[in-house]
Design an enzyme around this catalytic site. Structure first.
Site, mmCIF file in Angstrom:
data_model
loop_
_atom_site.group_PDB
_atom_site.id
_atom_site.type_symbol
_atom_site.label_atom_id
_atom_site.label_comp_id
_atom_site.label_asym_id
_atom_site.label_seq_id
_atom_site.Cartn_x
_atom_site.Cartn_y
_atom_site.Cartn_z
ATOM 1 N N GLY A 73 39.720 -3.578 2.454
ATOM 2 C CA GLY A 73 41.159 -3.869 1.626
ATOM 3 C C GLY A 73 41.540 -5.426 1.783
ATOM 4 O O GLY A 73 41.859 -6.058 1.073
ATOM 5 N N GLY A 86 36.814 2.152 4.022
ATOM 6 C CA GLY A 86 36.138 2.971 4.909
ATOM 7 C C GLY A 86 34.717 3.678 4.436
ATOM 8 O O GLY A 86 34.007 3.667 5.221
#
Ligand code: AMP
Length: 398
Positions: free
Chosen positions: A352, A375
């Site tokens: 992100g 992730g």
């Protein structure tokens, strides 16, 4: 080669397709979407479903409502946003699988699109509850997972439901998996990996695996200070994970044995306080005083790292080089983003913060691939599979 069943392998006309997407988009206090990347990236899959006569039932999560309905995390505004992008009606059901949803689904015509309410409004989603899975699966004939950002989580809509229906992946997942597959198994060399961010802790597995794959690893961010202390330097009041110093030593030794070069910053922008308006001076690694806080990589490091990046043929970048949220400490991250953008290498940015840095510094369109999953991409880089991908059937006969 991609060996999972995709939408192109299935006859979709008239079929109800439960499409799991990741519309967990960032929103501001006013409820406006601040980055629509995950929605825009999903359009090819949704358009394909519409054009091929499927009845598309879209489901996603948004935020962390902890298993309870919460207006703040409703997908209603996202459905409206999607409708505007698609220029096709997207009906919104204010629930997941109850009466209202069933009525919508019953009345769907080929090519129609319905969106369900936030899956995480029900605790069954994150618990991968059998009853919840059964109810969700009963809405559809086919399950399609295109939620790359959530594929490392064993939830009902990513694993449980996939086991109950004929399944496949969408085009976004296919694209992401192929990009990371090439990076890990067949990169053009040199492969330069840039890792930054707050903690070694979150990236141990990635470093361990990439030591075997990358040619050069450039380290920045707070993570660098733990490595530098492992090499015997005193990093003052910088963020150092004391309990990871031995591990950092081990990783440095292993990299050396493997012939993988790990580069650490030679200078830093150091400040006396962790503050948005803090002033900073460039200091060398060996010049830290007890009250110096390393906030960003310094000008010499920027030069060194940029010249390595310029010679790369493949680049992976995850994690900012400094506290880039503070204007005074964004320089390192900005320079690295620009160096990656300028290079002719195949470049992949995951996570992100790095994706938002690339966007903030206006270079997003010069990156080969901005991943939609932080992730999930780290899981792949650790050399692990994704639970949500493992349950999807392999193509037969290829
Ligand atoms: P991660 O989520 O691990 O990629 O970490 C991202 C965060 O690392 C950002 O919020 C940065 O502000 C933070 N970060 C980067 N460099 C430093 C540093 N030198 N000191 C403290 N935090 C940092």
């Amino acid at each position: 080669m991609f060996d999972k069943v995709t939408l192109k392998d299935l006859d979709l006309r008239g079929k109800r397709v439960l499409l799991r997407v990741d519309f967990n988009v960032p929103m501001n206090e006013a409820g406006n979407i601040t980055s629509d990347k995950r929605i825009v990236e999903e359009l090819p899959t949704i358009k394909y479903l519409i054009e091929n006569g499927a009845k598309t039932i879209i489901c996603s999560h948004l935020g962390r409502p902890d298993g309870k309905p919460n207006e703040k995390y409703s997908l209603k505004p996202i459905a409206k946003y999607l409708q505007n992008l698609l220029k096709t009606p997207v009906l919104f059901s204010g629930e997941i699988y109850g009466k209202e949803t069933r009525k919508f689904v019953r009345n769907m015509l080929d090519g129609d699109v319905v969106m369900l309410e936030n899956l995480r409004f029900d605790p069954g989603e994150e618990a991968n509850d059998a009853e919840f899975c059964k109810n969700l699966a009963s809405l559809a004939d086919i399950y399609c997972n295109d939620a790359f950002g959530t594929m490392h989580r064993a939830h009902a809509s990513t694993v449980g439901v996939a086991k109950l229906l004929p399944n496949c992946v969408g085009f976004l997942v296919e694209k992401e998996i192929k990009m990371f597959g090439n990076l890990l198994s067949n990169p053009r060399r040199p492969l330069v990996v840039i890792l930054g961010g707050a903690k070694i802790k979150d990236k141990i597995g990635v470093i361990e695996n990439l030591i075997n794959i990358a040619d050069i690893i450039l380290i920045g961010g707070a993570m660098a200070y733990t490595f530098l202390e492992a090499k015997g330097f005193k990093m003052g009041a910088s963020t150092v994970e004391k309990d990871k110093i031995n591990l950092a030593k081990l990783l440095l030794d292993r990299a050396e044995e493997n012939g993988t070069k790990i580069m650490l910053p030679v200078d830093h922008m150091a400040s006396k306080e962790f503050h948005v308006l803090a002033e900073a001076d460039p200091i060398k690694t060996e010049e830290f005083l007890d009250d110096d806080i390393g906030m960003d990589i310094g000008p010499k490091t920027i030069k060194q790292y940029s010249s390595v990046i310029a010679k790369a043929k493949t680049i992976f970048w995850n994690g900012p080089m400094g506290v880039f949220e503070f204007k005074n400490f964004e320089k390192g991250t900005k320079a690295i983003a620009e160096a990656v953008a300028k290079s002719s290498a195949t470049s992949i940015v995951g996570g992100g913060d790095s994706v938002s840095a690339a966007t903030k510094f206006g270079v997003a369109d010069k990156i080969t691939h901005l991943s939609t999953g932080g992730g999930a991409s780290l899981k792949l880089l650790e050399g692990h599979g994704l639970v949500g991908l493992d349950v999807i059937k392999d193509k037969v006969g290829d």
